[in-house]
Design a protein around this motif. Structure first.
Motif, PDB file in Angstrom:
ATOM      1  N   VAL A 221      53.665 -83.394  60.804  1.00 29.33           N
ATOM      2  CA  VAL A 221      52.737 -82.922  61.833  1.00 29.33           C
ATOM      3  C   VAL A 221      52.692 -83.947  62.955  1.00 29.33           C
ATOM      4  N   ARG A 222      52.873 -83.484  64.179  1.00 28.49           N
ATOM      5  CA  ARG A 222      52.837 -84.358  65.353  1.00 28.49           C
ATOM      6  C   ARG A 222      51.446 -84.258  65.982  1.00 28.49           C
ATOM      7  N   VAL A 223      50.794 -85.398  66.177  1.00 27.80           N
ATOM      8  CA  VAL A 223      49.468 -85.451  66.798  1.00 27.80           C
ATOM      9  C   VAL A 223      49.644 -85.939  68.228  1.00 27.80           C
ATOM     10  N   VAL A 224      49.064 -85.206  69.179  1.00 28.81           N
ATOM     11  CA  VAL A 224      49.181 -85.592  70.582  1.00 28.81           C
ATOM     12  C   VAL A 224      47.824 -85.524  71.274  1.00 28.81           C
ATOM     13  N   SER A 225      47.694 -86.345  72.304  1.00 31.85           N
ATOM     14  CA  SER A 225      46.530 -86.253  73.179  1.00 31.85           C
ATOM     15  C   SER A 225      46.864 -85.248  74.265  1.00 31.85           C
ATOM     16  N   ILE A 226      45.844 -84.599  74.770  1.00 31.57           N
ATOM     17  CA  ILE A 226      46.074 -83.565  75.772  1.00 31.57           C
ATOM     18  C   ILE A 226      45.933 -84.144  77.165  1.00 31.57           C
ATOM     19  N   PRO A 227      47.009 -84.120  77.945  1.00 33.52           N
ATOM     20  CA  PRO A 227      46.916 -84.580  79.333  1.00 33.52           C
ATOM     21  C   PRO A 227      46.234 -83.505  80.182  1.00 33.52           C
ATOM     22  N   VAL A 228      44.989 -83.744  80.565  1.00 29.19           N
ATOM     23  CA  VAL A 228      44.189 -82.749  81.275  1.00 29.19           C
ATOM     24  C   VAL A 228      44.869 -82.288  82.559  1.00 29.19           C
ATOM     25  N   VAL A 229      45.575 -83.177  83.239  1.00 29.89           N
ATOM     26  CA  VAL A 229      46.203 -82.804  84.507  1.00 29.89           C
ATOM     27  C   VAL A 229      47.281 -81.737  84.320  1.00 29.89           C
ATOM     28  N   SER A 230      47.814 -81.604  83.107  1.00 26.40           N
ATOM     29  CA  SER A 230      48.894 -80.647  82.895  1.00 26.40           C
ATOM     30  C   SER A 230      48.398 -79.273  82.447  1.00 26.40           C
ATOM     31  N   ILE A 231      47.099 -79.116  82.258  1.00 25.45           N
ATOM     32  CA  ILE A 231      46.554 -77.819  81.864  1.00 25.45           C
ATOM     33  C   ILE A 231      46.572 -76.890  83.081  1.00 25.45           C
ATOM     34  N   PRO A 232      47.026 -75.655  82.918  1.00 28.40           N
ATOM     35  CA  PRO A 232      47.068 -74.721  84.043  1.00 28.40           C
ATOM     36  C   PRO A 232      45.702 -74.570  84.723  1.00 28.40           C
ATOM     37  N   GLN A 233      45.714 -74.440  86.028  1.00 27.70           N
ATOM     38  CA  GLN A 233      44.478 -74.270  86.791  1.00 27.70           C
ATOM     39  C   GLN A 233      43.657 -73.120  86.224  1.00 27.70           C
ATOM     40  N   GLY A 234      42.378 -73.351  86.026  1.00 34.82           N
ATOM     41  CA  GLY A 234      41.486 -72.296  85.568  1.00 34.82           C
ATOM     42  C   GLY A 234      41.399 -72.141  84.064  1.00 34.82           C
ATOM     43  N   ALA A 235      42.317 -72.718  83.306  1.00 34.95           N
ATOM     44  CA  ALA A 235      42.298 -72.529  81.855  1.00 34.95           C
ATOM     45  C   ALA A 235      41.137 -73.262  81.201  1.00 34.95           C
ATOM     46  N   ILE A 236      40.842 -74.472  81.644  1.00 32.42           N
ATOM     47  CA  ILE A 236      39.786 -75.262  81.004  1.00 32.42           C
ATOM     48  C   ILE A 236      38.422 -74.592  81.124  1.00 32.42           C
ATOM     49  N   PRO A 237      37.979 -74.164  82.301  1.00 31.29           N
ATOM     50  CA  PRO A 237      36.666 -73.518  82.362  1.00 31.29           C
ATOM     51  C   PRO A 237      36.574 -72.276  81.483  1.00 31.29           C
ATOM     52  N   HIS A 238      37.631 -71.482  81.441  1.00 35.24           N
ATOM     53  CA  HIS A 238      37.591 -70.273  80.621  1.00 35.24           C
ATOM     54  C   HIS A 238      37.421 -70.617  79.144  1.00 35.24           C
ATOM     55  N   VAL A 239      38.116 -71.620  78.669  1.00 35.20           N
ATOM     56  CA  VAL A 239      38.006 -71.989  77.263  1.00 35.20           C
ATOM     57  C   VAL A 239      36.629 -72.577  76.993  1.00 35.20           C
ATOM     58  N   ARG A 240      36.134 -73.416  77.855  1.00 26.39           N
ATOM     59  CA  ARG A 240      34.820 -74.029  77.640  1.00 26.39           C
ATOM     60  C   ARG A 240      33.705 -72.992  77.626  1.00 26.39           C
ATOM     61  N   GLU A 241      33.833 -71.958  78.439  1.00 25.66           N
ATOM     62  CA  GLU A 241      32.802 -70.926  78.477  1.00 25.66           C
ATOM     63  C   GLU A 241      32.687 -70.201  77.146  1.00 25.66           C
ATOM     64  N   ALA A 242      33.732 -70.190  76.374  1.00 19.13           N
ATOM     65  CA  ALA A 242      33.720 -69.494  75.093  1.00 19.13           C
ATOM     66  C   ALA A 242      32.882 -70.240  74.050  1.00 19.13           C
ATOM     67  N   ARG A 243      32.501 -71.471  74.334  1.00 17.69           N
ATOM     68  CA  ARG A 243      31.657 -72.283  73.431  1.00 17.69           C
ATOM     69  C   ARG A 243      32.284 -72.438  72.048  1.00 17.69           C
ATOM     70  N   LEU A 244      33.511 -72.832  72.034  1.00 15.76           N
ATOM     71  CA  LEU A 244      34.225 -73.063  70.784  1.00 15.76           C
ATOM     72  C   LEU A 244      34.039 -74.511  70.358  1.00 15.76           C
ATOM     73  N   GLY A 245      34.427 -74.804  69.128  1.00 17.67           N
ATOM     74  CA  GLY A 245      34.426 -76.172  68.656  1.00 17.67           C
ATOM     75  C   GLY A 245      35.486 -76.973  69.393  1.00 17.67           C
ATOM     76  N   ARG A 246      35.384 -78.280  69.290  1.00 17.82           N
ATOM     77  CA  ARG A 246      36.335 -79.136  70.007  1.00 17.82           C
ATOM     78  C   ARG A 246      37.773 -78.926  69.534  1.00 17.82           C
ATOM     79  N   GLY A 247      37.963 -78.766  68.223  1.00 17.92           N
ATOM     80  CA  GLY A 247      39.310 -78.559  67.692  1.00 17.92           C
ATOM     81  C   GLY A 247      39.946 -77.292  68.218  1.00 17.92           C
ATOM     82  N   GLU A 248      39.189 -76.183  68.200  1.00 19.79           N
ATOM     83  CA  GLU A 248      39.724 -74.916  68.710  1.00 19.79           C
ATOM     84  C   GLU A 248      40.023 -75.022  70.201  1.00 19.79           C
ATOM     85  N   THR A 249      39.084 -75.627  70.938  1.00 23.25           N
ATOM     86  CA  THR A 249      39.259 -75.758  72.383  1.00 23.25           C
ATOM     87  C   THR A 249      40.505 -76.568  72.712  1.00 23.25           C
ATOM     88  N   GLU A 250      40.673 -77.717  72.046  1.00 28.56           N
ATOM     89  CA  GLU A 250      41.857 -78.548  72.313  1.00 28.56           C
ATOM     90  C   GLU A 250      43.141 -77.869  71.848  1.00 28.56           C
TER      91      GLU A 250
END
Length: 159
Positions: free
Chosen positions: A51-80
């Motif tokens: 299993v490869r563990v990686v940190s998520i580079p926020v700058v590489s997330i597609p525009q608009g994806a982060i707010p949509h996922v956060r609005e769903a109020r998921l746990g941190r693991g699911e969100t990441e």
């Protein structure tokens, strides 16, 4: 056959480990990547070296994806895990949480859960039957409706 790449949330590791089937993952998938939050959540399961563990580079997330996922109020693991899947574009996102699955499907990644993994393992001959493992999952608190349980067994020829 091309390699199958997956990003995985916490629940598939816990569920498969609880029924002694964690070793199915590297037999079904060529690469399995998890975000750091999932690795941190897995206290009861030691992550194998495949299993490869990686940190998520926020700058590489597609525009608009982060707010949509956060609005769903998921746990941190699911969100990441969803964020990482949007970044890496794997063949599969392994996720069981109903709200997480709904949100991931809305954003695009192909989602498979533990039950789908067990069915795939049976279809290629890694498991003789799914019934025993699904029954143990249900006994341990993994939620599977009676209708889905019967549908799953029927699709595998176990009814």
């Amino acid at each position: 056959i091309s390699p199958v790449r997956a990003v995985c949330d916490t629940s598939p590791f816990i569920a498969l480990n609880s029924v002694g089937q964690l070793s199915l993952l590297p037999q079904l998938l060529d690469t399995i990547t998890v975000p750091a939050a999932v690795a941190a959540e897995l206290k009861s399961v030691l992550l194998p070296d495949w299993v490869r563990v990686v940190s998520i580079p926020v700058v590489s997330i597609p525009q608009g994806a982060i707010p949509h996922v956060r609005e769903a109020r998921l746990g941190r693991g699911e969100t990441e895990a969803i964020h990482l899947a949007l970044h890496l574009r794997p063949d599969r996102l392994l996720l069981d949480d109903r709200e997480g699955r709904r949100e991931a499907q809305r954003l695009g990644p192909r989602v498979t859960g533990v039950l789908g993994l067990l069915v795939a393992a049976k279809r290629i001959g890694l498991l003789p039957a799914v019934r025993p493992d699904v029954a143990r999952l249900r006994t341990s608190g993994f939620r599977v409706s009676e209708g889905l349980y019967k549908e799953l067994l029927a699709s595998c020829g176990e009814i």
